[in-house]
Enzyme design. Structure first.
Site, PDB file in Angstrom:
ATOM      1  N   TYR A  34      24.012  16.075  -2.989  1.00  0.00           N
ATOM      2  CA  TYR A  34      25.399  16.447  -3.255  1.00  0.00           C
ATOM      3  C   TYR A  34      26.099  15.381  -4.080  1.00  0.00           C
ATOM      4  CZ  TYR A  34      27.304  13.172   0.220  1.00  0.00           C
ATOM      5  OH  TYR A  34      27.663  12.037   0.907  1.00  0.00           O
ATOM      6  N   LYS A 144      21.694  10.453  -2.692  1.00  0.00           N
ATOM      7  CA  LYS A 144      22.871  11.075  -2.080  1.00  0.00           C
ATOM      8  C   LYS A 144      22.463  12.442  -1.524  1.00  0.00           C
ATOM      9  CE  LYS A 144      27.824  11.492  -3.054  1.00  0.00           C
ATOM     10  NZ  LYS A 144      28.337  10.707  -1.931  1.00  0.00           N
ATOM     11  N   GLU A 176      26.912  -0.976   3.800  1.00  0.00           N
ATOM     12  CA  GLU A 176      28.024  -0.165   3.267  1.00  0.00           C
ATOM     13  C   GLU A 176      28.714   0.474   4.458  1.00  0.00           C
ATOM     14  OE1 GLU A 176      26.394   3.003   0.812  1.00  0.00           O
ATOM     15  OE2 GLU A 176      24.837   3.433   2.294  1.00  0.00           O
ATOM     16  N   LEU A 200      24.107   3.294  -1.243  1.00  0.00           N
ATOM     17  CA  LEU A 200      24.350   4.213  -2.355  1.00  0.00           C
ATOM     18  C   LEU A 200      25.016   3.436  -3.495  1.00  0.00           C
ATOM     19  CD1 LEU A 200      24.205   7.315  -3.026  1.00  0.00           C
ATOM     20  CD2 LEU A 200      26.665   7.326  -2.555  1.00  0.00           C
TER      21      LEU A 200
HETATM   22  C1  LIG Z   1      27.153   6.189   2.155  1.00  0.00           C
HETATM   23  C2  LIG Z   1      28.079   6.109   0.981  1.00  0.00           C
HETATM   24  N1  LIG Z   1      28.210   4.940   0.328  1.00  0.00           N
HETATM   25  C3  LIG Z   1      29.056   4.826  -0.719  1.00  0.00           C
HETATM   26  C4  LIG Z   1      29.808   5.887  -1.179  1.00  0.00           C
HETATM   27  C5  LIG Z   1      30.743   5.724  -2.334  1.00  0.00           C
HETATM   28  O1  LIG Z   1      30.257   6.346  -3.482  1.00  0.00           O
HETATM   29  P1  LIG Z   1      31.244   6.898  -4.600  1.00  0.00           P
HETATM   30  O2  LIG Z   1      32.108   5.739  -5.012  1.00  0.00           O
HETATM   31  O3  LIG Z   1      30.346   7.324  -5.687  1.00  0.00           O
HETATM   32  O4  LIG Z   1      32.026   8.001  -4.006  1.00  0.00           O
HETATM   33  C6  LIG Z   1      29.677   7.136  -0.540  1.00  0.00           C
HETATM   34  C7  LIG Z   1      30.445   8.303  -1.011  1.00  0.00           C
HETATM   35  O5  LIG Z   1      30.390   9.370  -0.486  1.00  0.00           O
HETATM   36  C8  LIG Z   1      28.794   7.246   0.565  1.00  0.00           C
HETATM   37  O6  LIG Z   1      28.643   8.421   1.216  1.00  0.00           O
END
Ligand SMILES: Cc1ncc(COP(=O)(O)O)c(C=O)c1O
Length: 286
Positions: A34, A144, A176, A200
């Site tokens: 996603y 993701k 994170e 991520l």
């Molecule tokens: C586990 C995780 N880390 C980091 C992020 C941040 O990513 P982004 O800045 O691309 O939304 C997300 C976003 O959904 C996430 O689910």
């Protein structure tokens, strides 16, 4: 209020009419990927980067994607058709329906779903309390995928402890948060964990690194020991939904003076300009 539209396999259908199979592999195996893309003033923020990550995530689970241009057009159309200005578009692609069996389907028909929702940038950002949680997720967090149960359980655990979110800690190091990346200001240095298979590669993380550098700040992508969270001057989260979120307490200990710090304030001001500008961040700061 008209019923929201859903993009489902090439068509735009009313929310209540959108249906998927009970044997969709997304439902049975969390077999899907996603993205969440933010639109500001009707324009997507960093669409190219989101699509590139979608391609990487799909390749990582051997999921064939429909043409990427089609996906991009579908997301834009959802925003345009519903006259949205500030919105988030949730896009999910699963391996589609198949009789339940563990092995991958040889010739899958992916299920493509997208939903747009109005989203407002709340300013000032609500302050956040977090707790550290043991990272018991799988070792491919750079993909993701829709397999978010460990993230959901960690968020719930944080809530039950009176906090807003959890920061995953693996082998003593900060990874994170449950749906965002982590930045720490320590003795005047801006730090964020390096990209590994355990986190991520956040699109907002990347934008914030570029913005900080554009502001003349040094940013170091380096491993951060969890105990340093207790010594940090500032901590904040970054994510498409939460944008930048200032943390005022970790495990019940106050961060800095208990209010959003100067680096956070500078970066969110720069972020607000960047997201409403049609120029890419790199072009602005050079
Ligand atoms: C586990 C995780 N880390 C980091 C992020 C941040 O990513 P982004 O800045 O691309 O939304 C997300 C976003 O959904 C996430 O689910």
């Amino acid at each position: 209020m008209p019923e929201p539209l859903v993009y489902l396999n090439g068509e735009f259908v009313p929310y209540s009419a959108a249906r998927v199979s009970v044997e969709d592999r997304g439902l049975q195996f969390a077999d899907g990927v996603y993205e969440v893309v933010r639109y500001y003033d009707g324009r997507p923020f960093r669409m190219q980067q989101h699509l590139a990550r979608l391609v990487r995530s799909a390749a990582g689970i051997e999921l064939p994607l429909p043409p990427i241009e089609e996906i991009r057009r579908a997301m834009d159309a959802l925003v345009e058709k519903q006259s949205l200005q500030d919105a988030t578009v949730y896009l999910q692609i699963t391996r589609g329906p198949a009789p339940r069996a563990h092995g991958l389907v040889t010739d899958p028909t992916p299920t493509v779903i997208a939903i747009a929702r109005e989203a407002h940038s709340v300013r000032p950002r609500p302050t956040l309390r977090v707790v550290t949680v043991s990272d018991d997720r799988w070792a491919r967090c750079y993909l993701k995928t829709t397999a978010l149960l460990p993230n959901a359980l960690a968020r719930e655990r944080a809530r039950r402890l009176g906090a807003d979110d959890g920061i995953f800690v693996r082998d003593g190091f900060v990874m994170e948060a449950t749906a965002s990346n982590v930045f720490v200001v320590l003795k005047g240095r801006l730090l964020t964990p390096p990209l590994t298979n355990y986190i991520l590669a956040g699109i907002t993380r990347e934008a914030v690194i570029e913005l900080a550098r554009g502001e003349g700040m040094a940013v170091s992508e380096e491993p951060i020991s969890a105990h340093l969270l207790y010594e940090a001057d500032e901590i904040f989260l970054t994510g498409t939904n939460s944008e930048l979120g200032p943390i005022i307490a970790v495990d019940g200990r106050t961060v800095g003076d208990g209010s959003p710090g100067p680096i956070f304030n500078r970066l969110i001001a720069a972020f607000d300009v960047a997201v409403r500008s049609s120029q890419p961040i790199g072009a602005r700061s050079s």
